[in-house]
Design a protein around this motif. Structure first.
Motif, PDB file in Angstrom:
ATOM      1  N   SER A  29      -3.986  -0.115   0.804  1.00 21.87           N
ATOM      2  CA  SER A  29      -3.751  -0.300  -0.139  1.00 21.87           C
ATOM      3  C   SER A  29      -2.515  -0.440  -0.591  1.00 21.87           C
ATOM      4  O   SER A  29      -1.905  -0.838  -1.178  1.00 21.87           O
ATOM      5  CB  SER A  29      -4.842  -0.228  -1.288  1.00 21.87           C
ATOM      6  OG  SER A  29      -5.486   0.561  -1.840  1.00 21.87           O
ATOM      7  N   SER A  30      -2.333   0.993  -0.480  1.00 23.62           N
ATOM      8  CA  SER A  30      -0.553   2.176  -1.133  1.00 23.62           C
ATOM      9  C   SER A  30       0.587   1.087  -0.397  1.00 23.62           C
ATOM     10  O   SER A  30       0.834   1.173  -1.464  1.00 23.62           O
ATOM     11  CB  SER A  30      -1.396   2.936  -1.186  1.00 23.62           C
ATOM     12  OG  SER A  30      -1.097   3.967   0.323  1.00 23.62           O
ATOM     13  N   ALA A  31       0.518   0.708   0.755  1.00 20.69           N
ATOM     14  CA  ALA A  31       1.190  -0.289   1.004  1.00 20.69           C
ATOM     15  C   ALA A  31       1.226  -2.073   0.905  1.00 20.69           C
ATOM     16  O   ALA A  31       2.047  -2.654   1.845  1.00 20.69           O
ATOM     17  CB  ALA A  31       1.483   0.157   2.554  1.00 20.69           C
ATOM     18  N   TYR A  32       0.239  -2.106   0.320  1.00 19.76           N
ATOM     19  CA  TYR A  32       0.223  -3.883  -0.276  1.00 19.76           C
ATOM     20  C   TYR A  32       0.660  -3.562  -1.969  1.00 19.76           C
ATOM     21  O   TYR A  32      -0.346  -2.930  -2.676  1.00 19.76           O
ATOM     22  CB  TYR A  32      -1.379  -4.320   0.761  1.00 19.76           C
ATOM     23  CG  TYR A  32      -1.350  -3.862   1.812  1.00 19.76           C
ATOM     24  CD1 TYR A  32      -1.369  -3.596   3.086  1.00 19.76           C
ATOM     25  CD2 TYR A  32      -0.864  -5.885   2.417  1.00 19.76           C
ATOM     26  CE1 TYR A  32      -1.394  -3.027   4.284  1.00 19.76           C
ATOM     27  CE2 TYR A  32      -1.446  -6.109   3.767  1.00 19.76           C
ATOM     28  CZ  TYR A  32      -1.287  -4.784   4.603  1.00 19.76           C
ATOM     29  OH  TYR A  32      -1.618  -4.635   5.551  1.00 19.76           O
ATOM     30  N   THR A  53       3.971  -1.450  -4.644  1.00 22.87           N
ATOM     31  CA  THR A  53       3.647  -0.688  -4.357  1.00 22.87           C
ATOM     32  C   THR A  53       3.911   0.707  -4.938  1.00 22.87           C
ATOM     33  O   THR A  53       3.608   1.900  -5.170  1.00 22.87           O
ATOM     34  CB  THR A  53       3.851   0.031  -3.049  1.00 22.87           C
ATOM     35  OG1 THR A  53       5.707  -0.337  -2.681  1.00 22.87           O
ATOM     36  CG2 THR A  53       3.350  -1.237  -2.383  1.00 22.87           C
ATOM     37  N   ASN A  73      -4.939   5.157  -5.322  1.00 22.46           N
ATOM     38  CA  ASN A  73      -4.553   4.688  -3.580  1.00 22.46           C
ATOM     39  C   ASN A  73      -5.932   5.769  -3.342  1.00 22.46           C
ATOM     40  O   ASN A  73      -6.461   5.738  -1.509  1.00 22.46           O
ATOM     41  CB  ASN A  73      -3.437   5.066  -3.763  1.00 22.46           C
ATOM     42  CG  ASN A  73      -2.522   4.091  -3.322  1.00 22.46           C
ATOM     43  OD1 ASN A  73      -2.373   2.982  -4.262  1.00 22.46           O
ATOM     44  ND2 ASN A  73      -1.346   4.338  -4.682  1.00 22.46           N
ATOM     45  N   PRO A 101       5.183  -5.120  -0.662  1.00 19.84           N
ATOM     46  CA  PRO A 101       5.550  -3.449  -1.913  1.00 19.84           C
ATOM     47  C   PRO A 101       5.659  -4.144  -2.736  1.00 19.84           C
ATOM     48  O   PRO A 101       6.158  -3.511  -3.942  1.00 19.84           O
ATOM     49  CB  PRO A 101       7.029  -2.593  -1.671  1.00 19.84           C
ATOM     50  CG  PRO A 101       7.752  -3.584  -0.733  1.00 19.84           C
ATOM     51  CD  PRO A 101       6.927  -4.910   0.134  1.00 19.84           C
TER      52      PRO A 101
END
Length: 123
Positions: A29-32, A53, A73, A101
């Motif tokens: 989820s850190s990339a979304y 992000t 995250n 992001p």
């Protein structure tokens, strides 16, 4: 397979607080960018809050400082702390994720959605 699962909805009196959670699986989820949306009966779905992000956030105009979106995250979980709830906040609340992001309050830009959690605020 990407899955989003909301929890934390319920019934409260006006002026009360609720904390919603959205657990993400199948993707980092850190990339979304992530968002919270809501839909009341007979109304269009509207953006409540979104987080990019980089941690940048944006809220719907109706929030007026009452809600806070955050993300952990490590736990792959997003949160929505809602304070000073009003009867007009009554709705089904959904979390969503987009492979981009940047935050957005436009629901059409989100590909992945949870099933929703009901929030009911009584006067």
């Amino acid at each position: 397979q990407v899955r989003l699962a909301e929890s934390g909805g319920g019934s409260v009196q006006a002026g009360g607080s609720l904390s919603l959670s959205c657990t993400v699986s199948g993707v980092d989820s850190s990339a979304y960018a992530m968002g919270w949306f809501r839909q009341a009966p007979g109304k269009q779905r509207e953006g409540v809050a979104s987080i990019g992000t980089d941690g940048d956030t944006r809220y719907g105009d109706f929030v007026k400082g009452r809600f806070t979106i955050s993300q952990d995250n490590v736990k792959n979980t997003m949160y929505l702390q809602m304070n000073d709830l009003k009867p007009e906040d009554t709705a089904m609340y959904y979390c969503a994720a987009r492979a981009d992001p940047f935050w957005s309050l436009r629901d059409i830009l989100y590909k992945y959605w949870g099933q929703g959690t009901q929030v009911t605020v009584s006067s």
